[in-house]
Enzyme design. Structure first.
Site, PDB file in Angstrom:
ATOM      1  N   MET A  25       7.146  71.281 101.652  1.00  0.00           N
ATOM      2  CA  MET A  25       6.241  71.767 102.681  1.00  0.00           C
ATOM      3  C   MET A  25       4.834  71.990 102.139  1.00  0.00           C
ATOM      4  SD  MET A  25       8.235  74.283 105.342  1.00  0.00           S
ATOM      5  CE  MET A  25       8.945  75.436 104.176  1.00  0.00           C
ATOM      6  N   ASP A  72       1.570  80.657  88.531  1.00  0.00           N
ATOM      7  CA  ASP A  72       2.827  81.399  88.555  1.00  0.00           C
ATOM      8  C   ASP A  72       2.595  82.564  89.507  1.00  0.00           C
ATOM      9  OD1 ASP A  72       4.924  83.171  88.172  1.00  0.00           O
ATOM     10  OD2 ASP A  72       4.815  83.156  85.980  1.00  0.00           O
ATOM     11  N   ASN A  99       3.142  79.924 100.293  1.00  0.00           N
ATOM     12  CA  ASN A  99       4.243  79.017 100.561  1.00  0.00           C
ATOM     13  C   ASN A  99       5.326  79.042  99.489  1.00  0.00           C
ATOM     14  OD1 ASN A  99       5.439  76.402 101.814  1.00  0.00           O
ATOM     15  ND2 ASN A  99       4.969  75.800  99.701  1.00  0.00           N
ATOM     16  N   TYR A 164      17.335  86.744  99.420  1.00  0.00           N
ATOM     17  CA  TYR A 164      16.440  85.864 100.161  1.00  0.00           C
ATOM     18  C   TYR A 164      16.034  86.482 101.493  1.00  0.00           C
ATOM     19  CZ  TYR A 164      14.747  81.539 102.357  1.00  0.00           C
ATOM     20  OH  TYR A 164      13.985  80.579 102.990  1.00  0.00           O
ATOM     21  N   THR A 199      13.646  69.818 103.300  1.00  0.00           N
ATOM     22  CA  THR A 199      12.809  69.975 102.114  1.00  0.00           C
ATOM     23  C   THR A 199      13.694  69.886 100.871  1.00  0.00           C
ATOM     24  OG1 THR A 199      13.040  72.370 101.845  1.00  0.00           O
ATOM     25  CG2 THR A 199      11.360  71.607 103.399  1.00  0.00           C
TER      26      THR A 199
END
Length: 259
Positions: A25, A72, A99, A164, A199
């Site tokens: 993406m 990073d 992103n 997550y 992705t």
């Protein structure tokens, strides 16, 4: 072939920093924004892939509109360097796309503590550090835009996604409060929530698409179109928004049949 004359100009003159931009993406966002007139800073830890992308974009546009910065996202000094590179190279900074992200599986019992900490550090703290680094630069502009990439896992619960999902819900909270905190500075802050998008990050996930009303996965360019809109002045009255781009997956229980 020089295709600069074929480009549009929805974000002409804007300078945008994108994290995790080497592939997937992020790379799509960089290409789309450059095609529409923006200058882009490709931030990633993947040096060669990022350099290749910058070279490709510059060749397509016929001018130096893309630069690479090793980034990073867990390192605030690296974020500061990226923001400074944007202003040193292109004169200003108008946009940030947070992103970069990783996915680790596991629930609150069986997920490793190491995976929890790493996911929160990259997905959530990385977004915070990016905002912290760019806001002093963005404040110098009359209008600027931050887009935080969350997930539909930041809108609804998912099994075995403890770290997550927590990180992605955290991004939503960070977005909402920041939209209020920096509105007076002309800085808009919005969150997007991609669903089943094809992705490299999710290429190996086992899943079906029966829960998606549209019946198929999205493409990275679908997300890039939304990013383009939110970075552009077309969305100048939108801030604090939480926008799902998921084919209707979070609209409701699509699998439950009526009796």
């Amino acid at each position: 072939m020089n295709t600069a004359s074929q480009t549009m100009s929805r974000v002409a003159g804007k300078v945008v920093l994108i994290s995790g931009a080497a592939q997937g993406m992020g790379a799509s966002h960089a290409r789309t924004l450059a095609q529409e007139g923006a200058k882009v800073v490709i931030g990633d830890i993947q040096r060669q892939a990022s350099l290749n992308l910058a070279t490709e974009i510059n060749k397509e546009q016929g001018s130096e509109v893309a630069v690479f910065c090793e980034l990073d996202v867990t390192d605030f000094a690296a974020w500061e360097e990226a923001a400074q590179l944007a202003t040193d190279t292109f004169g200003k900074l108008d946009g940030l796309i947070n992103n970069a992200g990783i996915f680790t599986p596991g629930n609150a019992e069986n997920a490793t503590i190491e995976d929890w900490r790493r996911t929160i550090e990259i997905d959530l703290t990385g977004s915070y550090l990016g905002m912290k680094a760019v806001i002093p630069h963005m404040r110098k502009q009359s209008h600027s835009s931050i887009v935080n990439v969350s997930s539909i896992a930041g809108l609804t619960g998912f099994r075995d996604r403890a770290a997550y999902s927590a990180a992605k819900w955290g991004i939503l909270g960070l977005t909402k409060t920041s939209a209020m905190d920096f509105a007076a500075d002309g800085i808009r802050v919005n969150a997007i929530h991609p669903g089943s998008i094809e992705t490299p990050l999710n290429a190996n996930l086992e899943r079906g698409f029966g829960q998606i009303p549209l019946g198929y996965p999205g493409n990275v360019t679908d997300v890039s179109s939304l990013i383009l809109f939110l970075i552009s002045d077309e969305s100048r009255y939108i801030t604090g928004a939480s926008i799902a781009i998921d084919g209707g997956e979070t609209a409701g229980n699509y699998l439950r049949q009526s009796s």
